[in-house]
Design a protein around this motif. Structure first.
Motif, PDB file in Angstrom:
ATOM      1  N   ASN A  11      11.390  -5.544 -18.899  1.00 46.20           N
ATOM      2  CA  ASN A  11      11.664  -4.209 -18.633  1.00 46.20           C
ATOM      3  C   ASN A  11      12.598  -3.914 -17.228  1.00 46.20           C
ATOM      4  N   ASN A  12      14.055  -3.961 -17.514  1.00 45.97           N
ATOM      5  CA  ASN A  12      14.702  -4.534 -16.284  1.00 45.97           C
ATOM      6  C   ASN A  12      15.137  -3.099 -15.442  1.00 45.97           C
ATOM      7  N   ASN A  13      15.234  -2.002 -15.808  1.00 42.46           N
ATOM      8  CA  ASN A  13      15.663  -0.874 -15.277  1.00 42.46           C
ATOM      9  C   ASN A  13      14.545   0.061 -14.893  1.00 42.46           C
ATOM     10  N   ILE A  14      14.340   0.079 -13.700  1.00 42.95           N
ATOM     11  CA  ILE A  14      13.229   0.596 -13.117  1.00 42.95           C
ATOM     12  C   ILE A  14      13.606   1.781 -11.950  1.00 42.95           C
ATOM     13  N   LYS A  15      12.995   2.921 -12.207  1.00 39.66           N
ATOM     14  CA  LYS A  15      12.767   3.949 -10.980  1.00 39.66           C
ATOM     15  C   LYS A  15      11.267   4.528 -11.164  1.00 39.66           C
ATOM     16  N   VAL A  16      10.718   4.102 -10.071  1.00 38.12           N
ATOM     17  CA  VAL A  16       9.197   4.510  -9.823  1.00 38.12           C
ATOM     18  C   VAL A  16       8.990   5.011  -8.448  1.00 38.12           C
ATOM     19  N   PHE A  17       8.108   5.715  -8.455  1.00 42.63           N
ATOM     20  CA  PHE A  17       7.509   6.394  -7.025  1.00 42.63           C
ATOM     21  C   PHE A  17       5.929   6.220  -7.241  1.00 42.63           C
ATOM     22  N   GLU A  18       5.304   6.493  -5.910  1.00 41.34           N
ATOM     23  CA  GLU A  18       3.920   6.475  -5.571  1.00 41.34           C
ATOM     24  C   GLU A  18       3.555   7.361  -4.648  1.00 41.34           C
ATOM     25  N   ILE A  19       2.608   7.984  -4.603  1.00 43.26           N
ATOM     26  CA  ILE A  19       1.928   9.114  -3.439  1.00 43.26           C
ATOM     27  C   ILE A  19       0.546   8.426  -3.057  1.00 43.26           C
ATOM     28  N   GLY A  20       0.338   7.977  -2.206  1.00 42.26           N
ATOM     29  CA  GLY A  20      -1.087   7.302  -1.987  1.00 42.26           C
ATOM     30  C   GLY A  20      -1.230   6.795  -0.287  1.00 42.26           C
ATOM     31  N   GLY A  21      -2.246   6.751   0.126  1.00 38.05           N
ATOM     32  CA  GLY A  21      -2.640   6.377   1.358  1.00 38.05           C
ATOM     33  C   GLY A  21      -2.279   4.993   1.848  1.00 38.05           C
ATOM     34  N   ILE A  22      -1.836   4.463   3.282  1.00 38.46           N
ATOM     35  CA  ILE A  22      -1.901   3.280   3.624  1.00 38.46           C
ATOM     36  C   ILE A  22      -2.773   2.976   4.830  1.00 38.46           C
ATOM     37  N   PHE A  23      -3.103   1.853   5.139  1.00 36.80           N
ATOM     38  CA  PHE A  23      -4.234   1.515   6.193  1.00 36.80           C
ATOM     39  C   PHE A  23      -3.751   0.938   7.148  1.00 36.80           C
ATOM     40  N   ALA A  24      -4.101   1.005   8.691  1.00 34.49           N
ATOM     41  CA  ALA A  24      -3.732   0.002   9.626  1.00 34.49           C
ATOM     42  C   ALA A  24      -4.849   0.206  10.698  1.00 34.49           C
ATOM     43  N   THR A  25      -5.183  -0.874  11.167  1.00 37.92           N
ATOM     44  CA  THR A  25      -6.046  -1.003  12.399  1.00 37.92           C
ATOM     45  C   THR A  25      -5.435  -0.822  13.939  1.00 37.92           C
ATOM     46  N   ARG A  26      -6.062  -0.091  14.685  1.00 36.89           N
ATOM     47  CA  ARG A  26      -5.631   0.163  16.080  1.00 36.89           C
ATOM     48  C   ARG A  26      -6.629  -0.100  16.969  1.00 36.89           C
ATOM     49  N   GLY A  27      -6.909  -1.226  17.444  1.00 32.62           N
ATOM     50  CA  GLY A  27      -8.059  -1.755  18.009  1.00 32.62           C
ATOM     51  C   GLY A  27      -9.299  -1.993  17.045  1.00 32.62           C
ATOM     52  N   LYS A  28     -10.248  -0.935  17.664  1.00 35.60           N
ATOM     53  CA  LYS A  28     -11.461  -0.943  16.636  1.00 35.60           C
ATOM     54  C   LYS A  28     -11.337   0.300  15.908  1.00 35.60           C
ATOM     55  N   GLU A  29     -10.298   0.954  15.809  1.00 33.88           N
ATOM     56  CA  GLU A  29     -10.258   2.242  14.922  1.00 33.88           C
ATOM     57  C   GLU A  29      -9.318   1.949  13.669  1.00 33.88           C
ATOM     58  N   THR A  30      -9.641   2.702  12.652  1.00 34.72           N
ATOM     59  CA  THR A  30      -8.802   2.570  11.378  1.00 34.72           C
ATOM     60  C   THR A  30      -8.011   3.747  11.242  1.00 34.72           C
ATOM     61  N   GLU A  31      -6.580   3.919  10.780  1.00 42.09           N
ATOM     62  CA  GLU A  31      -6.017   4.797  10.645  1.00 42.09           C
ATOM     63  C   GLU A  31      -5.494   5.036   9.427  1.00 42.09           C
ATOM     64  N   GLU A  32      -5.666   6.058   8.581  1.00 41.18           N
ATOM     65  CA  GLU A  32      -5.051   6.094   7.200  1.00 41.18           C
ATOM     66  C   GLU A  32      -3.819   7.249   7.043  1.00 41.18           C
ATOM     67  N   ARG A  33      -2.906   6.948   6.539  1.00 43.26           N
ATOM     68  CA  ARG A  33      -1.794   7.695   6.458  1.00 43.26           C
ATOM     69  C   ARG A  33      -1.104   8.134   5.211  1.00 43.26           C
ATOM     70  N   GLU A  34      -1.055   9.321   4.654  1.00 44.37           N
ATOM     71  CA  GLU A  34      -0.561   9.444   3.376  1.00 44.37           C
ATOM     72  C   GLU A  34       0.999   9.229   3.101  1.00 44.37           C
ATOM     73  N   MET A  35       1.533   8.749   2.277  1.00 42.88           N
ATOM     74  CA  MET A  35       2.775   8.260   2.145  1.00 42.88           C
ATOM     75  C   MET A  35       3.376   8.537   0.739  1.00 42.88           C
ATOM     76  N   ILE A  36       4.843   8.629   0.559  1.00 43.08           N
ATOM     77  CA  ILE A  36       5.312   8.626  -0.739  1.00 43.08           C
ATOM     78  C   ILE A  36       6.480   7.573  -0.446  1.00 43.08           C
ATOM     79  N   GLY A  37       6.425   6.491  -1.555  1.00 43.24           N
ATOM     80  CA  GLY A  37       7.197   5.656  -1.559  1.00 43.24           C
ATOM     81  C   GLY A  37       8.106   5.491  -3.131  1.00 43.24           C
TER      82      GLY A  37
END
Length: 808
Positions: free
Chosen positions: A575-601
């Motif tokens: 399946n070589n012709n692709i157009k997809v998107f996703e809405i969801g959370g991403i996660f990162a650590t900042r020191g001892k804290e965890t940050e979650e942000r909602e993105m669209i890709g």
């Protein structure tokens, strides 16, 4: 869970027949999956004693025996040779029925009459009770002429009950008996308790010492000591009882611990007291890398989060799971230390899973044992061991109970019960159900509009009753599911006006799907390889403590990694012709804290219009992706944004990537995936992505739409081709053009870009189309020319552009 019907009869008078009982249990939530008759259809088999064994007069391989029953002496021809005069055997007399419908008749064998058959275990459908084949030899204390199935405890039924994980109280004979008592309203028979007179040995405190180093993982530990015992085979009734429930008979000590566990549901363990170093028992965490050889003969390597029972030198058991080989009960054992304890369910479950050991003990402890039933099980086991093995029980019991159990009352409301169940149960019926469940209760002060309220305190064995809804469920079981009316829930449907991030999600989803995109849903955890694509520093990732696989061991830092994996999967499936998107959370650590942000890709790759005979086979490019993002932003009313080219995004192609900004804040990225990144994933065609932060978009979104009237006057078009430096972006030109402030300029677009012959290498030619219009009147050429000249002059002064076609 296997449950003996005859054993249940020791607790409940007038027990319903097995089939009826199974139906009642199933309707009360304890599904009976099957009923097994232990006698396997055996009838007419009795206990007999061999009086003599002689050679058959007409056959060398046969024997002629005289066998005695209460009905007289019988002549039996037999081919087995493992019996002798005086042995007691199972004799099938003429007319007897054996498993598989075999009927025994009087017959002649080589001219000698045989009045029945002495049976082997296999002929009776039983597992062998001793090594080797031949006739089944019975215990000498069995009465002659007694029915075999009754004597051996085979006149019984085994109910196979599917006990749900939240009901550990039903993993025992007593637990099922309680349920039957509650369901049938029949009283439980009182059981004998251990009397002081049986404690004839030394003071237990002089024989052993016990300490708990981890009271959070072992909330209670009790022990008794029995000295001078004689370890040997269990009596037939005990063997039969444990074996009918799926246990292997070992000896009269171990069988007792299994018997009591089956009866009370509480696991026990017996140690050879003489093999416990310095007679010290310590409940502690294992040392990292410490080893123990368990009863199954396997050497286990332990970690610090595992709980062990230790003596002064080494671990002697995995707490709540399996004992150690070095303190095993054997025929040489004379003194035993009997353990009954309460261990933390999560600790047992974690250790059991880590070591790959599942035992009857761990199965019960990890679901929750009765902390108040610890001593009852210990006393019963100690008493039985004294009765079956002899010995002297030490005086007293060691009971380490650092934090005693304190039951908490649960507020139960009559109005809530009837609302949940759609019933009109009255107060008396509720109190009857609570009494039958063994729940202590008292009425408490009701609030306004409440009929009756109770403070209900469940027994310690019911670890599943923690909320009001749990008790309501149990009341429903006893009241009868069949009495609860069938009623559809009342659902009031109303339109919900979405706002904020919810509105952005919905609008973005509509815009992209209308533009030919498909929505993808990927896992939030990815492999370290995918994680490194968007975040080279893997230490910034949020790693899972107990991942299912290495491929799902770290929380994603970007939606791009999952979209690339989606592309690779589709390409591998042609399946070589692709157009997809996703809405969801991403996660990162900042020191001892965890940050979650909602993105669209989003991601596009392949042909722009797909594969068809009547469309061009153009391949998507950067501007297709950028255009899709601009459609999203326009649809959300976000107009105050800029796109800035960037060459320092590691996984994007320099010169074909950039960031979107709004009000000075980064809003997202867009660009072509770097060829090195594609090669690392074995992707062989270009791919373009974007990723936007929904919360930043929300701050810039304008939900109010602005409408303009249809133009009444014509537009005037002016084109201008200019030579500019390559590093100058159209965005900069556009901002200067708009900054002139001409009210006549309606729109400006690029219609051509050229670089090559006749154009210096560090420059390019860009052609712009300017659209001029007034909403009030038709413009003259002079008005348009003046406005157009002002714009071009401003561009010359700002960027030093050269207008093509003008004379120098």
């Amino acid at each position: 869970m296997k449950i003996s019907y005859n054993w249940l009869k020791q607790y409940i008078k007038a027990l319903p027949p097995p089939a009826k009982l199974a139906e009642k249990l199933t309707m009360a939530g304890l599904e009976v999956e099957g009923i097994e008759a232990l006698d396997k259809g055996i009838k007419g088999v009795v206990v007999a004693q061999i009086l003599s064994v002689e050679k058959h007069p007409n056959a060398d391989r046969l024997l002629f025996c005289k066998v005695k029953t209460d009905k007289g002496i019988h002549s039996i021809v037999c081919g087995a040779r493992n019996m002798k005069a005086g042995d007691k055997v199972a004799l099938a007399l003429p007319g007897a029925m054996l498993p598989k419908g075999i009927k025994i008749e009087k017959t002649k064998i080589r001219g000698v009459e045989s009045e029945g058959m002495m049976c082997s275990e296999s002929e009776l459908g039983l597992p062998p009770l001793q090594g080797g084949g031949g006739i089944m030899i019975l215990s000498q204390d069995l009465p002659i002429g007694k029915d075999f199935t009754e004597t051996m405890g085979l006149n019984d039924y085994i109910l196979n009950i599917n006990v749900t994980p939240n009901r550990p109280d039903c993993l025992s004979i007593l637990g099922i008996a309680r349920e039957i008592s509650a369901i049938t309203k029949k009283m439980l028979k009182a059981q004998k308790t251990l009397g002081k007179a049986i404690e004839k040995g030394k003071d237990i405190k002089k024989l052993v010492s016990i300490s708990i180093d981890e009271p959070s993982l072992c909330r209670r530990y009790t022990a008794r000591v029995v000295e001078n015992i004689k370890v040997g085979p269990s009596p037939e009734w005990l063997k039969q009882r444990v074996e009918s429930h799926g246990f292997r008979s070992i000896n009269n000590v171990v069988d007792v611990t299994n018997y009591v566990m089956l009866e009370y549901g509480h696991p026990l363990h017996a140690f050879d007291c003489n093999l416990v170093s310095e007679k010290q028992v310590i409940v502690r965490r294992a040392h990292e890398g410490e080893k123990i050889q368990t009863l199954d003969g396997i050497a286990r390597v332990l970690t610090n989060d595992m709980l062990v029972i230790s003596d002064a030198e080494k671990p002697i058991a995995l707490a709540g799971i399996m004992g150690g080989k070095e303190s095993e009960i054997t025929e040489r054992t004379k003194n035993i230390l009997l353990e009954s304890a309460y261990f933390d369910p999560s600790c047992i479950r974690r250790t059991s899973k880590a070591l790959g050991i599942v035992t009857e003990s761990s199965y019960r402890f990890e679901r929750g044992a009765d902390i108040e039933g610890v001593t009852r099980a210990l006393d019963k086991a100690a008493q039985m061991i004294v009765e079956l093995s002899g010995g002297d029980m030490a005086r007293g019991m060691i009971d380490k109970y650092p934090r005693p159990y304190r039951p908490a009352a649960i507020r139960v409301r009559l109005s809530r019960i009837n609302k949940i169940l759609s019933t009109t149960i009255n107060r008396k019926e509720i109190e009857d159900c609570l009494e039958r469940l063994g729940i202590n209760f008292k009425q408490v002060k009701a609030q306004k509009r409440e009929d009756a309220v109770w403070g209900a305190t469940p027994p310690s064995i019911r670890v599943d009753l923690v909320k009001e809804i749990d008790i309501i469920e149990d009341i429903a079981r006893l009241y009868g599911y069949g009495k609860i009316p069938t009623a559809l829930p009342l659902a009031r449907l109303s339109a919900v006006k979405k706002s904020g991030v919810d509105l952005i999600r919905e609008k973005t989803r509509d815009i992209l799907t209308n533009n030919g995109f498909l929505e993808a849903i990927n896992y939030s955890f990815v492999s370290p390889k995918l994680f490194k694509i968007t975040a080279p520093d893997i230490d910034s990732g949020l790693k899972l403590i107990n991942p299912l696989t290495e491929e799902q061991s770290i929380m994603r830092h970007s939606l791009v990694s999952g979209l690339l994996e989606t592309l690779r999967y589709n390409l591998n499936h042609n399946n070589n012709n692709i157009k997809v998107f996703e809405i969801g959370g991403i996660f990162a650590t900042r020191g001892k804290e965890t940050e979650e942000r909602e993105m669209i890709g989003g991601l596009i790759s392949g042909l722009r219009h797909g594969e068809a005979w009547n469309v061009s086979r153009d391949v998507v490019d950067f501007y297709d992706m950028k255009g899709a993002v601009e459609q999203v932003l326009a649809g959300l009313g976000i107009v105050a944004y800029t796109f800035i080219a960037k060459s320092d995004i590691p996984f994007l192609y320099p010169g074909k990537a950039g960031i979107f900004e709004t009000n000075g804040k980064p809003m997202g990225i867009a660009g072509e995936i770097h060829p090195d990144t594609l090669q690392s994933l074995d992707i062989k065609q270009p791919a373009y992505i974007f990723e936007l932060d929904l919360h930043v978009m929300m701050t810039a979104m304008n939900s109010q739409k602005k409408y303009n009237p249809i133009p009444r006057y014509p537009m005037i078009v002016r084109d201008a081709a200019m030579i500019v430096n390559r590093e100058i972006q159209f965005q900069e030109l556009y901002e200067v053009i708009k900054g002139v402030g001409s009210k006549l300029l309606e729109k400006v677009d690029i219609f051509d870009v050229y670089y090559g012959e006749h154009i210096p290498e560090d420059k390019l030619s860009i052609a712009l189309r300017f659209l001029y219009r007034s909403p009030e009147r038709t413009l003259t050429d002079d008005e348009v020319n003046n406005a157009h000249s002002a714009i071009l002059e401003n561009l010359k002064n700002r960027f030093g552009i050269e207008i093509r076609g003008e004379e120098a």
